[in-house]
Motif scaffolding. Structure first.
Motif: not given
Length: 460
Positions: A60-66, A41-44, A82-87
């Motif tokens: 499989h988290n909710h990361l949007t950017w790096l 459930g990580l957003a960052k 970092m597959a299946h995130n929101q990057l």
């Protein structure tokens, strides 16, 4: 005393701070050199990640950017998933201090443009996964500097143009797979595609695109099909093109090629790969030299060997003192081992003329004969040696059997009587006769008993 206590406390505090930096984040699982924060459930990114990590899984988290230098405290990092995130965006210098990365998995995210700064500094990267994003554009310098890249996956996106011209033998000598399937490419720069290195063409996947049927397209695929490339054999029915650009008139051009009967197929898209096959048989520990003789006549060639045990070998990548690669392409193994057996492939490249050719050598390394002598042969040999020794003992030792001649013992004369004069007096018994016959050199004279019961001998 107070000073000593304060310095000790400071040292203890520093130790505790160091330990806290290496502590595994509570939402992650740390085992050996692997850190898994998958489905947390990580957003960052976590504030502190262990610096000893070689593999980091953030899928499989909710990361949007790096952000910049997101992994600057992980110098040993080699595998980042970092597959299946929101990057959707990567900042400049995101991998600045992570140059040791070999695998980068950014699949199943929301990237729309792959900018040329995304992968700067990743000169060791071997596998790049970008499939299943929203990518519509790949900038021309995206793959620049990725000199170790072997596989790149761009399938299941919305790509309409790809910078094929940026991929060359000297810039990507190890690239063997480029997956661009299931995109939206209608027309490709076929001259750039035909100029790709032979290994890239062999591993180029273009099925499930929106290609428009024309003779240039058909000519390229016709030659690839003639050479038996797996990318065509494995996806024959998925290679389609639309007549005059109308998606409703799509045909499977590898099966139904009558539309291209009026096309003039070029004699050669590029120089065919020339393969010289040979077999080399050596014993373990021997020196092996493998030449790279090809049809290319240029004196300005570069050579790359693909070995079964050590992967790709170039003059700049050799880190083994027992292996040498000479300027003429000859590969030398000073002391061959059994695990060096297998197929060796040498690729000779003429950069000026954009030509390449390969040579294949099948090497078999055998164990020394003494080691390969199995138990069955050893037992048989032991039996033969034993039989020889027995025969030598029987026939070469001095004769001691009854059939051999022995010297006669001296005859002892009996002068007291003449046996012939006694025949009328008595007859010897059967037992006595047997004894006389058995040994004729001795006369047995037994006493006789008279009727009166007294003992009588011939002398009496």
């Amino acid at each position: 005393m107070t000073c000593g206590l304060s310095s000790g406390a400071a040292l203890l505090l520093l130790c505790l701070l160091h330990v806290s930096e290496e502590t595994c984040p509570s939402m992650c699982l740390c085992v050996s050199d692997t850190v898994s924060c998958s489905s947390s459930g990580l957003a960052k990114l976590p504030l502190s990640l262990p610096s000893f990590s070689v593999t980091l899984d953030l899928s499989h988290n909710h990361l949007t950017w790096l952000g910049p230098v997101s992994f600057n405290k992980m110098p040993r990092l080699e595998n980042l998933r970092m597959a299946h995130n929101q990057l959707s965006f990567l900042a400049h210098g995101v991998f600045r201090n992570a140059s040791g990365l070999r695998l980068l998995d950014l699949s199943s995210n929301k990237l729309q443009v792959v900018e040329q700064h995304y992968f700067q500094g990743l000169w060791r990267l071997e596998e790049l996964l970008l499939f299943d994003n929203k990518i519509a554009q790949v900038e021309s310098g995206t793959l620049n500097g990725l000199s170790s890249l072997k596989k790149a996956y761009f399938s299941l996106n919305q790509i309409t143009h790809f910078p094929f011209f940026s991929i060359q033998d000297h810039s990507h000598p190890f690239l063997t797979m480029l997956d661009l399937s299931s995109n939206r490419m209608a027309r490709l720069p076929w001259e750039d595609v035909k100029a790709l290195p032979g290994l890239v063409q062999r591993g180029l996947y273009l099925h499930n695109n929106s290609l428009i049927c024309d003779c240039s397209m058909y000519s390229v695929f016709w030659h690839w099909d003639l050479r038996g490339y797996d990318s065509l054999k494995d996806f024959t029915d998925e290679h389609t093109c639309s007549i005059y650009g109308d998606p409703r008139s799509s045909i499977r051009f590898l099966r139904h090629n009558r539309f291209f009967h009026n096309c003039t197929v070029e004699k050669a898209v590029s120089q065919p790969v020339t393969v010289y096959l040979s077999n080399v048989l050596v014993s373990e520990g021997e020196r092996v030299r493998l030449d790279c003789q090809t049809s290319l006549s240029s004196t300005d060639l570069s050579f790359t060997w693909l070995s079964p045990s050590k992967g790709y070998i170039t003059q700049t990548s050799i880190n083994d003192t027992l292996i040498s690669l000479f300027a003429n392409g000859t590969l030398e193994i000073q002391a061959a081992k059994v695990n060096d057996s297998g197929l060796y492939v040498c690729t000779a490249l003429d950069i000026k003329q954009a030509l390449n050719a390969t040579r294949e050598v099948n090497v078999t390394v055998l164990l020394p004969a003494a080691e390969s002598f199995n138990t069955g042969y050893t037992t048989l040999l032991g039996c033969v040696v034993t039989m020889v020794i027995i025969l030598m003992y029987l026939y070469l030792t001095p004769c001691r059997c009854s059939c051999c001649k022995q010297p006669k013992p001296p005859v002892i004369p009996i002068a007291t009587y003449d046996p012939s004069t006694l025949t009328s007096v008595f007859s010897p018994s059967a037992r006595d006769q047997h004894k006389i016959q058995a040994n004729k050199h001795v006369a047995f004279m037994e006493p006789m008993i008279s009727e009166e019961g007294t003992e009588w001998t011939p002398e009496s």
